[in-house]
Scaffold this motif. Structure first.
Motif, PDB file in Angstrom:
ATOM      1  N   THR A 110       3.172   4.039  -1.218  1.00 57.27           N
ATOM      2  CA  THR A 110       3.592   4.624  -2.493  1.00 57.27           C
ATOM      3  C   THR A 110       4.898   5.380  -2.331  1.00 57.27           C
ATOM      4  O   THR A 110       5.551   5.690  -3.321  1.00 57.27           O
ATOM      5  CB  THR A 110       2.521   5.574  -3.055  1.00 57.27           C
ATOM      6  OG1 THR A 110       2.251   6.597  -2.100  1.00 57.27           O
ATOM      7  CG2 THR A 110       1.256   4.810  -3.390  1.00 57.27           C
ATOM      8  N   ALA A 111       5.275   5.679  -1.091  1.00 58.52           N
ATOM      9  CA  ALA A 111       6.550   6.332  -0.794  1.00 58.52           C
ATOM     10  C   ALA A 111       6.985   5.911   0.598  1.00 58.52           C
ATOM     11  O   ALA A 111       6.161   5.722   1.493  1.00 58.52           O
ATOM     12  CB  ALA A 111       6.415   7.845  -0.865  1.00 58.52           C
TER      13      ALA A 111
ATOM     14  N   THR B   3       0.495   6.484   1.586  1.00 59.82           N
ATOM     15  CA  THR B   3      -0.241   5.737   0.574  1.00 59.82           C
ATOM     16  C   THR B   3      -0.763   6.693  -0.487  1.00 59.82           C
ATOM     17  O   THR B   3      -0.727   7.918  -0.312  1.00 59.82           O
ATOM     18  CB  THR B   3      -1.426   4.971   1.197  1.00 59.82           C
ATOM     19  OG1 THR B   3      -2.399   5.906   1.665  1.00 59.82           O
ATOM     20  CG2 THR B   3      -0.979   4.056   2.325  1.00 59.82           C
ATOM     21  N   LYS B   4      -1.281   6.132  -1.545  1.00 56.78           N
ATOM     22  CA  LYS B   4      -1.838   6.942  -2.626  1.00 56.78           C
ATOM     23  C   LYS B   4      -3.005   7.792  -2.132  1.00 56.78           C
ATOM     24  O   LYS B   4      -3.161   8.940  -2.524  1.00 56.78           O
ATOM     25  CB  LYS B   4      -2.291   6.015  -3.758  1.00 56.78           C
ATOM     26  CG  LYS B   4      -2.861   6.731  -4.961  1.00 56.78           C
ATOM     27  CD  LYS B   4      -3.247   5.736  -6.039  1.00 56.78           C
ATOM     28  CE  LYS B   4      -3.853   6.441  -7.237  1.00 56.78           C
ATOM     29  NZ  LYS B   4      -4.268   5.496  -8.266  1.00 56.78           N
TER      30      LYS B   4
ATOM     31  N   ASN C 103       0.812  -1.215   0.000  1.00 63.52           N
ATOM     32  CA  ASN C 103       0.000   0.000   0.000  1.00 63.52           C
ATOM     33  C   ASN C 103       0.849   1.269   0.000  1.00 63.52           C
ATOM     34  O   ASN C 103       0.351   2.349  -0.294  1.00 63.52           O
ATOM     35  CB  ASN C 103      -0.922   0.030   1.224  1.00 63.52           C
ATOM     36  CG  ASN C 103      -1.813  -1.183   1.275  1.00 63.52           C
ATOM     37  OD1 ASN C 103      -2.606  -1.401   0.383  1.00 63.52           O
ATOM     38  ND2 ASN C 103      -1.647  -1.987   2.297  1.00 63.52           N
TER      39      ASN C 103
END
Length: 119
Positions: free
Chosen positions: A96-97, A107-108, A94
């Protein structure tokens, strides 16, 4: 679904056996902060709540708050041994970075609340 490798589960079971409080379990979660917005929380607990989701993973009782499960669905926990040291590793599909230390993520859908000070 959360996955814990056999090696990580073995380490956690050993650590749980050393606790002096009966009926402890592994609690996983997230807290706001860290370089990227959220930090992982992993520890032993014996307090249960109606807001918790319970799982049996590799023979371990694992508990996650209903609020945190969306950030941890698909999480993979492993244990790596390296010479005289070792530690748990986390792979979160989950995220994203992540930050350089690997203990913070976003998360996105949710950037969390990054800490003012870097890791």
């Amino acid at each position: 679904m959360i996955n814990i490798s056999e090696l990580a589960a073995g380490q956690l079971k050993t650590m749980l056996a050393e606790q002096e409080v009966p009926d402890m379990f592994l609690r996983l979660g997230v807290t706001p902060g860290g370089c990227s917005g959220f930090s992982y929380a992993m520890g032993f607990d014996d307090n249960e709540s109606e807001q918790d989701v319970y799982m049996d993973i590799e023979g371990l009782k694992v508990v996650v708050s209903k609020d945190d499960i969306r950030y941890l669905d698909g999480l993979e926990i492993d244990f790596e041994e390296s010479g005289m040291t070792g530690g748990f590793t986390i792979n979160n599909p989950n995220a994203t970075a992540t930050c350089g230390c690997g203990s913070s993520f976003r998360t996105k859908e949710d950037a969390g609340k990054p800490a003012a000070e870097p890791c």
